[in-house]
Design an enzyme around this catalytic site. Structure first.
Site, PDB file in Angstrom:
ATOM      1  N   GLY A   1     -21.634  29.777  -1.134  1.00 11.64           N
ATOM      2  CA  GLY A   1     -22.759  30.291  -1.916  1.00 11.64           C
ATOM      3  C   GLY A   1     -24.138  29.918  -1.413  1.00 11.64           C
ATOM      4  O   GLY A   1     -25.112  30.615  -1.691  1.00 11.64           O
TER       5      GLY A   1
ATOM      6  N   ASP B   1     -23.974  23.923 -11.984  1.00  8.37           N
ATOM      7  CA  ASP B   1     -23.399  24.430 -13.224  1.00  8.37           C
ATOM      8  C   ASP B   1     -22.815  23.248 -13.996  1.00  8.37           C
ATOM      9  O   ASP B   1     -23.540  22.539 -14.673  1.00  8.37           O
ATOM     10  CB  ASP B   1     -22.366  25.506 -12.863  1.00  8.37           C
ATOM     11  CG  ASP B   1     -21.763  26.203 -14.066  1.00  8.37           C
ATOM     12  OD1 ASP B   1     -22.381  26.183 -15.136  1.00  8.37           O
ATOM     13  OD2 ASP B   1     -20.660  26.773 -13.952  1.00  8.37           O
TER      14      ASP B   1
ATOM     15  N   LYS C   1     -28.045  25.776 -14.334  1.00 12.29           N
ATOM     16  CA  LYS C   1     -27.720  26.443 -15.599  1.00 12.29           C
ATOM     17  C   LYS C   1     -27.936  25.490 -16.752  1.00 12.29           C
ATOM     18  O   LYS C   1     -27.435  24.369 -16.738  1.00 12.29           O
ATOM     19  CB  LYS C   1     -26.259  26.896 -15.589  1.00 12.29           C
ATOM     20  CG  LYS C   1     -26.103  28.390 -15.480  1.00 12.29           C
ATOM     21  CD  LYS C   1     -24.666  28.795 -15.681  1.00 12.29           C
ATOM     22  CE  LYS C   1     -24.285  29.832 -14.656  1.00 12.29           C
ATOM     23  NZ  LYS C   1     -22.872  30.230 -14.779  1.00 12.29           N
TER      24      LYS C   1
ATOM     25  N   PHE D   1     -23.316  34.427 -16.430  1.00 13.58           N
ATOM     26  CA  PHE D   1     -22.745  34.509 -15.091  1.00 13.58           C
ATOM     27  C   PHE D   1     -23.633  35.379 -14.223  1.00 13.58           C
ATOM     28  O   PHE D   1     -23.936  36.519 -14.564  1.00 13.58           O
ATOM     29  CB  PHE D   1     -21.317  35.056 -15.133  1.00 13.58           C
ATOM     30  CG  PHE D   1     -20.601  34.821 -13.837  1.00 13.58           C
ATOM     31  CD1 PHE D   1     -19.987  33.599 -13.589  1.00 13.58           C
ATOM     32  CD2 PHE D   1     -20.578  35.800 -12.856  1.00 13.58           C
ATOM     33  CE1 PHE D   1     -19.351  33.363 -12.381  1.00 13.58           C
ATOM     34  CE2 PHE D   1     -19.941  35.565 -11.642  1.00 13.58           C
ATOM     35  CZ  PHE D   1     -19.322  34.350 -11.406  1.00 13.58           C
TER      36      PHE D   1
ATOM     37  N   ASP E   1     -21.491  34.854  -5.778  1.00 12.23           N
ATOM     38  CA  ASP E   1     -20.550  35.973  -5.784  1.00 12.23           C
ATOM     39  C   ASP E   1     -19.831  36.109  -7.120  1.00 12.23           C
ATOM     40  O   ASP E   1     -19.769  35.189  -7.924  1.00 12.23           O
ATOM     41  CB  ASP E   1     -19.483  35.762  -4.700  1.00 12.23           C
ATOM     42  CG  ASP E   1     -18.483  34.672  -5.100  1.00 12.23           C
ATOM     43  OD1 ASP E   1     -18.927  33.528  -5.334  1.00 12.23           O
ATOM     44  OD2 ASP E   1     -17.276  34.973  -5.214  1.00 12.23           O
TER      45      ASP E   1
ATOM     46  N   ARG F   1     -22.826  38.794  -2.738  1.00 11.71           N
ATOM     47  CA  ARG F   1     -23.565  37.679  -2.124  1.00 11.71           C
ATOM     48  C   ARG F   1     -24.803  38.164  -1.384  1.00 11.71           C
ATOM     49  O   ARG F   1     -25.753  37.418  -1.174  1.00 11.71           O
ATOM     50  CB  ARG F   1     -22.675  36.934  -1.121  1.00 11.71           C
ATOM     51  CG  ARG F   1     -21.534  36.172  -1.727  1.00 11.71           C
ATOM     52  CD  ARG F   1     -20.960  35.197  -0.694  1.00 11.71           C
ATOM     53  NE  ARG F   1     -19.607  34.776  -1.005  1.00 11.71           N
ATOM     54  CZ  ARG F   1     -19.298  33.769  -1.813  1.00 11.71           C
ATOM     55  NH1 ARG F   1     -20.251  33.080  -2.403  1.00 11.71           N
ATOM     56  NH2 ARG F   1     -18.048  33.442  -2.042  1.00 11.71           N
TER      57      ARG F   1
HETATM   58  P1  IMP Z   1     -20.150  23.361 -10.695  1.00 10.52           P
HETATM   59  O1  IMP Z   1     -19.183  22.515  -9.911  1.00 10.52           O
HETATM   60  O2  IMP Z   1     -19.633  23.728 -12.031  1.00 10.52           O
HETATM   61  O3  IMP Z   1     -21.540  22.760 -10.769  1.00 10.52           O
HETATM   62  O4  IMP Z   1     -20.219  24.750  -9.986  1.00 10.52           O
HETATM   63  C1  IMP Z   1     -20.923  24.967  -8.850  1.00 10.52           C
HETATM   64  C2  IMP Z   1     -20.313  26.127  -8.116  1.00 10.52           C
HETATM   65  O5  IMP Z   1     -19.753  27.107  -8.999  1.00 10.52           O
HETATM   66  C3  IMP Z   1     -21.410  26.809  -7.353  1.00 10.52           C
HETATM   67  O6  IMP Z   1     -21.418  26.332  -6.024  1.00 10.52           O
HETATM   68  C4  IMP Z   1     -21.024  28.263  -7.430  1.00 10.52           C
HETATM   69  O7  IMP Z   1     -20.258  28.583  -6.294  1.00 10.52           O
HETATM   70  C5  IMP Z   1     -20.131  28.403  -8.638  1.00 10.52           C
HETATM   71  N1  IMP Z   1     -20.838  29.035  -9.792  1.00 10.52           N
HETATM   72  C6  IMP Z   1     -21.268  28.435 -10.909  1.00 10.52           C
HETATM   73  N2  IMP Z   1     -21.864  29.299 -11.758  1.00 10.52           N
HETATM   74  C7  IMP Z   1     -21.834  30.503 -11.125  1.00 10.52           C
HETATM   75  C8  IMP Z   1     -22.323  31.825 -11.488  1.00 10.52           C
HETATM   76  O8  IMP Z   1     -22.932  32.081 -12.543  1.00 10.52           O
HETATM   77  N3  IMP Z   1     -22.083  32.804 -10.571  1.00 10.52           N
HETATM   78  C9  IMP Z   1     -21.446  32.588  -9.393  1.00 10.52           C
HETATM   79  N4  IMP Z   1     -20.990  31.370  -9.015  1.00 10.52           N
HETATM   80  C10 IMP Z   1     -21.169  30.340  -9.877  1.00 10.52           C
HETATM   81 MG    MG Z   2     -20.451  27.401  -4.460  1.00 15.02          MG
END
Ligand code: IMP
Ligand code: MG
Length: 177
Positions: free
Chosen positions: A38, A97, A125, A146, A153, A159
């Site tokens: 990403g 996130d 977020k 989302f 993606d 992307r």
């Molecule tokens: P975390 O581990 O929950 O902080 O998630 C981080 C990863 O989740 C990011 O590197 C993204 O690849 C994916 N991600 C989190 N939220 C979204 C979203 O709204 N759209 C797309 N990918 C997301």
């Molecule tokens: Mg990611």
């Protein structure tokens, strides 16, 4: 699809990140580690706005699998990482996130004995974090929906969009998550 952050806004946000990072590190050499996949768009834009001596590497983290948008177990692959022993490292990701990806990736990098580790993300977020850690640099706070584009993606699509957008019914032929 509804645009949440426009191309112009992203350009300004990445410029702010670059400015803050430059204020902190000044001319110190920096190793940027980008979380695949990403963050590749942010990586490309950010490094062109930094002026210190830079090395770039990648680490792969996968947690969203296929059609599922709930987190699966995080799988980290550091095979493509450069040696970061004794280096100042800046970890970059597209979005913060739950926080698990950054926290677990930082734990992995920590084991490689860098001089320091900080982190930068394009998006954070609101109200989703499950860990105590906070990234050092954040360009934008967004509501809990989302989103796709600028590297992010949905089922490996979108992307390439130059902006950040939220999905609406009918996108990709299915209901948005
Ligand atoms: P975390 O581990 O929950 O902080 O998630 C981080 C990863 O989740 C990011 O590197 C993204 O690849 C994916 N991600 C989190 N939220 C979204 C979203 O709204 N759209 C797309 N990918 C997301
Ligand atoms: Mg990611």
């Amino acid at each position: 699809m509804k645009i949440v952050i426009s191309e112009d806004q992203i350009r300004d946000g990445v410029g702010r990140l670059a400015h803050e990072i430059t204020e902190y590190y000044a001319d110190r050499p920096l190793t940027i580690i980008a979380v695949l996949t990403g963050s590749i768009v942010l990586l490309a834009d950010l490094i062109r706005q930094l002026n210190m001596p830079l090395r770039v590497g990648v680490v792969q983290a996968s947690s969203y699998r296929g059609a599922s948008t709930t987190r699966g177990p995080l799988v980290l692959n550091s095979d493509l990482m450069p040696d970061i022993t004794g280096r100042d490292v800046l970890l970059i990701d597209d979005i913060y996130d739950t926080g698990h990806t950054l926290v677990e990736t930082i734990a992995l990098l920590d084991g490689m004995r860098p001089a320091s580790i900080r982190s930068a993300v394009l998006l954070r977020k609101r109200g989703r974090q499950q860990v105590a850690y906070e990234p050092d640099y954040v360009a934008f706070e967004i509501p809990n929906e989302f989103i796709v584009g600028y590297g992010l993606d949905y089922q490996d699509a979108y992307r390439d969009l130059p902006y950040v957008a939220s999905l609406e019914p009918g996108d990709l032929g299915g209901d948005p998550p």
